[in-house]
Design an enzyme around this catalytic site. Structure first.
Site, PDB file in Angstrom:
ATOM      1  CG  ASP A   1      23.675  38.268  36.451  1.00  0.00           C
ATOM      2  OD1 ASP A   1      23.944  38.734  37.583  1.00  0.00           O
ATOM      3  OD2 ASP A   1      24.156  38.710  35.390  1.00  0.00           O
TER       4      ASP A   1
ATOM      5  CG  ASP B   1      26.639  36.054  35.797  1.00  0.00           C
ATOM      6  OD1 ASP B   1      26.172  35.748  36.923  1.00  0.00           O
ATOM      7  OD2 ASP B   1      27.668  36.752  35.649  1.00  0.00           O
TER       8      ASP B   1
ATOM      9  NE  ARG C   1      35.482  36.487  34.653  1.00  0.00           N
ATOM     10  CZ  ARG C   1      35.037  35.736  33.655  1.00  0.00           C
ATOM     11  NH1 ARG C   1      35.695  34.656  33.297  1.00  0.00           N
ATOM     12  NH2 ARG C   1      33.913  36.033  33.030  1.00  0.00           N
TER      13      ARG C   1
ATOM     14  CB  THR D   1      42.719  41.955  34.254  1.00  0.00           C
ATOM     15  OG1 THR D   1      42.019  41.721  35.480  1.00  0.00           O
ATOM     16  CG2 THR D   1      43.039  43.427  34.126  1.00  0.00           C
TER      17      THR D   1
END
Length: 212
Positions: free
Chosen positions: A206, A203, A103, A107
């Site tokens: 992560d 995340d 991603r 944007t």
């Protein structure tokens, strides 16, 4: 599009520990693996089977086996890899393809950087593994990719989903003639201004593999 939030005490228990910021990566990986197996049980409820007869030690018995072509499991790299073992443990005869998508943080659009999939997916049932259904852009792009190659239907298995992501998928595939299902452990409150699920679990990549 069908959305299934799996309501089960073991699912809720494991998800609670995944959310905890104090949970280290080895524990996170183990729990994610266990949670995916529980979600996969529900996600494969409509997997295609064929009738067979086998011989028991006493008499013939009627049963079923998974139909051909075999289901295709597609983890979205990199975080989806943390869900693969849990899925294939329940569905060991499935074939596995890989889809690398990332991603763009400015944007929030998904970009494809790697693929390892059959060119022809005609008639295939596909199971996409993506831990976090946030904005929905990455998952929608993955589903379009599979449908463009002829997939029959797609089930997405996600640890968590946001209402915005569910709404995005519903709009993106409204009026389509191929089934889409989303199976998740929880539908969270919202996305924050950075496109992360709240309360979420951070995340997923992560927390599975560390910050690289």
């Amino acid at each position: 599009m069908e959305t299934l939030v799996v309501d089960h005490p073991l699912v809720a228990h494991k998800l609670t520990t995944l959310r905890d910021v104090r949970t280290d990566s080895p524990t996170f990986r183990r729990l994610a693996d266990e949670l995916v197996t529980l979600l996969a049980y529900e996600a494969t409820r409509d997997v295609r089977v064929t009738d067979v007869t086998v011989d028991t030690p006493l008499a013939p018995a009627h049963g079923v086996r998974l139909a051909r072509p075999a289901p295709l499991v597609v983890p979205i790299l990199r975080a989806g890899l943390g869900m693969l073992d849990g899925m294939t443990r329940l569905l060991p005869t499935a074939e596995v393809g890989f889809l690398g998508m990332i991603r763009d943080e400015s944007t929030l659009k998904a970009q494809t950087y790697a693929t390892r999939l059959p060119e022809d997916l005609s008639g295939r049932q596909c199971y996409v593994l993506d831990p976090m259904l946030a904005t929905g852009g990455t998952l929608a792009a993955a589903i379009h990719f599979l449908f463009d190659r002829g997939a029959r239907d797609v089930t997405a298995i996600c640890l968590l989903a946001a209402p915005e992501g569910i709404a995005y998928l519903d709009e993106a595939f409204r009026g389509g003639d191929r089934p889409i299902r989303v199976v998740t452990a929880a539908l969270d409150e919202r996305l924050n201004e950075n496109g992360y699920i709240v309360p979420g679990l951070g995340d997923a990549g992560d927390r599975l593999y560390g910050v690289v």
